[in-house]
Design a protein around this motif. Structure first.
Motif, PDB file in Angstrom:
ATOM      1  N   SER A  56     -27.825 112.875  11.062  1.00 39.22           N
ATOM      2  CA  SER A  56     -27.120 112.062  12.053  1.00 39.22           C
ATOM      3  C   SER A  56     -27.943 110.888  12.544  1.00 39.22           C
ATOM      4  CB  SER A  56     -26.707 112.935  13.253  1.00 39.22           C
ATOM      5  OG  SER A  56     -25.908 114.015  12.839  1.00 39.22           O
ATOM      6  N   GLY A  57     -29.187 110.794  12.138  1.00 43.55           N
ATOM      7  CA  GLY A  57     -30.014 109.671  12.546  1.00 43.55           C
ATOM      8  C   GLY A  57     -30.376 109.666  14.014  1.00 43.55           C
ATOM      9  N   ILE A  58     -30.469 110.840  14.634  1.00 42.86           N
ATOM     10  CA  ILE A  58     -30.817 110.912  16.050  1.00 42.86           C
ATOM     11  C   ILE A  58     -32.254 111.392  16.191  1.00 42.86           C
ATOM     12  CG2 ILE A  58     -28.430 111.324  16.705  1.00 42.86           C
ATOM     13  CD1 ILE A  58     -29.033 114.201  17.100  1.00 42.86           C
ATOM     14  N   GLU A  59     -32.815 111.195  17.376  1.00 43.36           N
ATOM     15  CA  GLU A  59     -34.224 111.466  17.604  1.00 43.36           C
ATOM     16  C   GLU A  59     -34.503 112.933  17.938  1.00 43.36           C
ATOM     17  OE1 GLU A  59     -36.575 108.954  17.238  1.00 43.36           O
ATOM     18  OE2 GLU A  59     -34.802 107.899  16.493  1.00 43.36           O
ATOM     19  N   LYS A  60     -33.659 113.504  18.803  1.00 43.81           N
ATOM     20  CA  LYS A  60     -33.907 114.856  19.297  1.00 43.81           C
ATOM     21  C   LYS A  60     -32.605 115.443  19.793  1.00 43.81           C
ATOM     22  CE  LYS A  60     -36.697 118.277  20.449  1.00 43.81           C
ATOM     23  NZ  LYS A  60     -37.389 119.042  19.397  1.00 43.81           N
ATOM     24  N   THR A  61     -32.447 116.768  19.666  1.00 39.55           N
ATOM     25  CA  THR A  61     -31.251 117.423  20.189  1.00 39.55           C
ATOM     26  C   THR A  61     -31.601 118.784  20.773  1.00 39.55           C
ATOM     27  OG1 THR A  61     -28.969 118.047  19.664  1.00 39.55           O
ATOM     28  CG2 THR A  61     -30.619 118.554  18.019  1.00 39.55           C
ATOM     29  N   PHE A  62     -30.878 119.154  21.829  1.00 36.54           N
ATOM     30  CA  PHE A  62     -31.035 120.441  22.491  1.00 36.54           C
ATOM     31  C   PHE A  62     -29.680 121.123  22.590  1.00 36.54           C
ATOM     32  CE2 PHE A  62     -34.456 117.823  24.198  1.00 36.54           C
ATOM     33  CZ  PHE A  62     -35.551 118.666  24.195  1.00 36.54           C
TER      34      PHE A  62
ATOM     35  N   ILE B  18     -25.194 108.312  28.702  1.00 38.30           N
ATOM     36  CA  ILE B  18     -26.062 107.589  29.630  1.00 38.30           C
ATOM     37  C   ILE B  18     -27.008 106.714  28.809  1.00 38.30           C
ATOM     38  CG2 ILE B  18     -27.867 107.759  31.380  1.00 38.30           C
ATOM     39  CD1 ILE B  18     -26.669 110.361  32.303  1.00 38.30           C
ATOM     40  N   ARG B  19     -27.002 105.416  29.085  1.00 37.05           N
ATOM     41  CA  ARG B  19     -27.899 104.481  28.406  1.00 37.05           C
ATOM     42  C   ARG B  19     -29.162 104.310  29.237  1.00 37.05           C
ATOM     43  NH1 ARG B  19     -25.447 101.744  24.207  1.00 37.05           N
ATOM     44  NH2 ARG B  19     -23.172 102.030  24.087  1.00 37.05           N
ATOM     45  N   LEU B  20     -30.299 104.517  28.596  1.00 38.20           N
ATOM     46  CA  LEU B  20     -31.586 104.386  29.267  1.00 38.20           C
ATOM     47  C   LEU B  20     -32.118 102.969  29.086  1.00 38.20           C
ATOM     48  CD1 LEU B  20     -33.164 107.775  28.093  1.00 38.20           C
ATOM     49  CD2 LEU B  20     -31.831 107.335  30.165  1.00 38.20           C
ATOM     50  N   ASN B  21     -33.154 102.622  29.838  1.00 41.93           N
ATOM     51  CA  ASN B  21     -33.704 101.271  29.755  1.00 41.93           C
ATOM     52  C   ASN B  21     -34.761 101.129  28.669  1.00 41.93           C
ATOM     53  OD1 ASN B  21     -35.789 102.708  30.872  1.00 41.93           O
ATOM     54  ND2 ASN B  21     -35.828 101.589  32.835  1.00 41.93           N
ATOM     55  N   ASN B  22     -34.898 102.150  27.814  1.00 37.10           N
ATOM     56  CA  ASN B  22     -35.867 102.085  26.715  1.00 37.10           C
ATOM     57  C   ASN B  22     -35.179 102.058  25.355  1.00 37.10           C
ATOM     58  OD1 ASN B  22     -34.889 104.665  26.635  1.00 37.10           O
ATOM     59  ND2 ASN B  22     -36.891 105.685  26.576  1.00 37.10           N
ATOM     60  N   SER B  23     -33.929 101.575  25.336  1.00 37.43           N
ATOM     61  CA  SER B  23     -33.130 101.459  24.106  1.00 37.43           C
ATOM     62  C   SER B  23     -32.709 102.807  23.547  1.00 37.43           C
ATOM     63  CB  SER B  23     -33.898 100.671  23.018  1.00 37.43           C
ATOM     64  OG  SER B  23     -34.183  99.360  23.454  1.00 37.43           O
TER      65      SER B  23
ATOM     66  N   VAL C  99     -27.030 118.225  23.759  1.00 39.71           N
ATOM     67  CA  VAL C  99     -27.512 116.966  24.317  1.00 39.71           C
ATOM     68  C   VAL C  99     -28.401 116.308  23.276  1.00 39.71           C
ATOM     69  CG1 VAL C  99     -28.728 115.833  26.198  1.00 39.71           C
ATOM     70  CG2 VAL C  99     -27.419 117.912  26.656  1.00 39.71           C
ATOM     71  N   CYS C 100     -28.062 115.075  22.919  1.00 38.87           N
ATOM     72  CA  CYS C 100     -28.790 114.344  21.885  1.00 38.87           C
ATOM     73  C   CYS C 100     -29.484 113.127  22.490  1.00 38.87           C
ATOM     74  CB  CYS C 100     -27.843 113.866  20.784  1.00 38.87           C
ATOM     75  SG  CYS C 100     -26.794 115.146  20.073  1.00 38.87           S
ATOM     76  N   ILE C 101     -30.646 112.806  21.962  1.00 45.28           N
ATOM     77  CA  ILE C 101     -31.339 111.557  22.282  1.00 45.28           C
ATOM     78  C   ILE C 101     -31.209 110.660  21.055  1.00 45.28           C
ATOM     79  CG2 ILE C 101     -33.525 110.484  22.925  1.00 45.28           C
ATOM     80  CD1 ILE C 101     -34.344 113.149  24.174  1.00 45.28           C
ATOM     81  N   VAL C 102     -30.508 109.529  21.233  1.00 45.48           N
ATOM     82  CA  VAL C 102     -30.157 108.659  20.114  1.00 45.48           C
ATOM     83  C   VAL C 102     -30.658 107.244  20.391  1.00 45.48           C
ATOM     84  CG1 VAL C 102     -28.285 107.966  18.571  1.00 45.48           C
ATOM     85  CG2 VAL C 102     -28.023 110.016  19.987  1.00 45.48           C
ATOM     86  N   ARG C 103     -31.195 106.608  19.384  1.00 49.46           N
ATOM     87  CA  ARG C 103     -31.558 105.197  19.520  1.00 49.46           C
ATOM     88  C   ARG C 103     -30.297 104.344  19.547  1.00 49.46           C
ATOM     89  NH1 ARG C 103     -36.588 103.965  19.677  1.00 49.46           N
ATOM     90  NH2 ARG C 103     -36.052 101.755  19.391  1.00 49.46           N
TER      91      ARG C 103
END
Length: 370
Positions: free
Chosen positions: A230-236, A291-296, A311-315
């Protein structure tokens, strides 16, 4: 809609067939429903913070409110399965328990236990606590060698980083030396630095719970495959109510990322409590939060069951292919339902996906760079 009543896809919380009594039919048939549940003991000296941990993690009590809790005077049993995916009992053991007192049935206490958490107050003289720790784990190990022993070095919020490391090293060394002198070389202790004033207590409890889930390795493999495709950074995979993560992918857990995910769940629950529609059919719910973070980076939450969310952390650039991510989440949800479906059905063995079905999931999962 109540904060955790809108998560519609029905799935059993933590397989109810799971037990530490083996496969003896007579034992299973005579056991009560509570006896069949995995049991976690929380032990430690008086005022070490045992009850505070339980209240903060499973009853959403504010850390400041725990200052007014009374001292535990008897064994307190808390069944947390009614509002959580996690289906076990927590027993809060009073600090004054005497392991040499014949009035306590230690075989009953330790016999059905999956994990023993011993809480050590890092801000106090812990020599007496270490003596009590040795007595507790020695007795428990001789009765039930399958118990997981977890040491929470607690109240570290008031210590410097160097002091935390030194305290953990000293406690670990002393505790293991006593076990070696007692010839308990097969008894393994795991150590965690914890505080109820940050997310360290939730992370430590997450690691304890993961060891009690037979399907954990299967879940980790599924999440790793999901991340890769999926091209994502991290998932929980989170239990919504307690914010314990049931599983994550194979990459290391960054504490800051975990805290952000926990805060996202709090935001979602608060918004659901304020704006949720009680009249809406719960089975049609498919909760989503972005939720969009300020670090892209983007935090992306999707419901799995009424108890679980991914919950996924995606660029930001990878999220442009959200359709692929959503499709892979759909496949992931189906696989998780298969893993935790305890009813006999074709293609599933002992709560785990059949290898062929798992391969189909991985093959169907579309690479994000395709």
């Amino acid at each position: 809609m109540e904060p955790h009543e809108g998560f519609g896809l029905p799935v059993e919380p933590f397989p109810k067939t799971f037990s530490y009594h083996g496969d003896d039919d007579d034992a299973v048939s005579t056991a009560t429903a509570s006896d069949m549940k995995p049991r976690i003991l929380i032990m430690g000296l008086r005022r070490s913070g045992k009850s505070s941990i339980q209240k903060v993690v499973f009853h959403k009590m504010s850390p400041n409110e725990t200052l007014f809790l009374e001292i535990t005077s008897k064994i307190f049993k808390d069944d947390v399965s009614n509002t959580s995916f996690i289906n076990f009992q927590i027993w809060d053991i009073p600090g004054q328990i005497d392991f040499l007192d014949s009035t306590f049935d230690l075989d009953m206490i330790f016999g059905g236990t999956g994990a023993l958490i011993f809480v050590v107050d890092a801000q106090d003289d812990y020599m007496e606590a270490l003596t009590c720790l040795h007595q507790a784990v020695s007795k428990a190990f001789r009765i039930n060698p399958q118990i997981r022993f977890e040491i929470f070095i607690h109240k570290v919020d008031g210590l410097s980083d160097d002091h935390k490391i030194e305290t953990q090293r000293d406690i670990s060394q002393r505790a293991n030396e006593e076990l070696h002198e007692a010839s308990l070389i097969d008894l393994h202790l795991s150590f965690h630095l914890t505080s109820i004033y940050d997310h360290s207590i939730f992370e430590a409890f997450s690691k304890v719970v993961q060891k009690l889930i037979p399907q954990h390795s299967t879940l980790e493999n599924l999440l790793s495959s999901f991340v890769q495709n999926s091209g994502i950074e991290k998932t929980f995979l989170f239990d919504v109510v307690s914010k314990i993560y049931i599983a994550t992918d194979g990459s290391p857990v960054d504490m800051q990322s975990y805290e952000l995910c926990c805060e996202m769940i709090d935001v979602m629950l608060d918004m659901t409590c304020i704006y949720g529609d009680d009249a809406e059919d719960a089975t049609t719910q498919d909760s989503t939060c972005i939720i969009r973070l300020n670090n892209s980076n983007i935090l992306y939450l999707r419901e799995v069951t009424r108890f679980l969310v991914v919950v996924c952390i995606v660029r930001d650039d990878a999220f442009t292919k959200r359709g692929i991510i959503d499709y892979n989440i759909l496949l992931l949800k189906k696989a998780i339902h298969e893993v935790f479906d305890v009813r006999p059905r074709h293609g599933k063995q002992n709560g785990h996906l059949h290898p062929e079905m798992r391969n189909n999931l991985m093959q169907a999962s579309l690479p994000a760079h395709a």
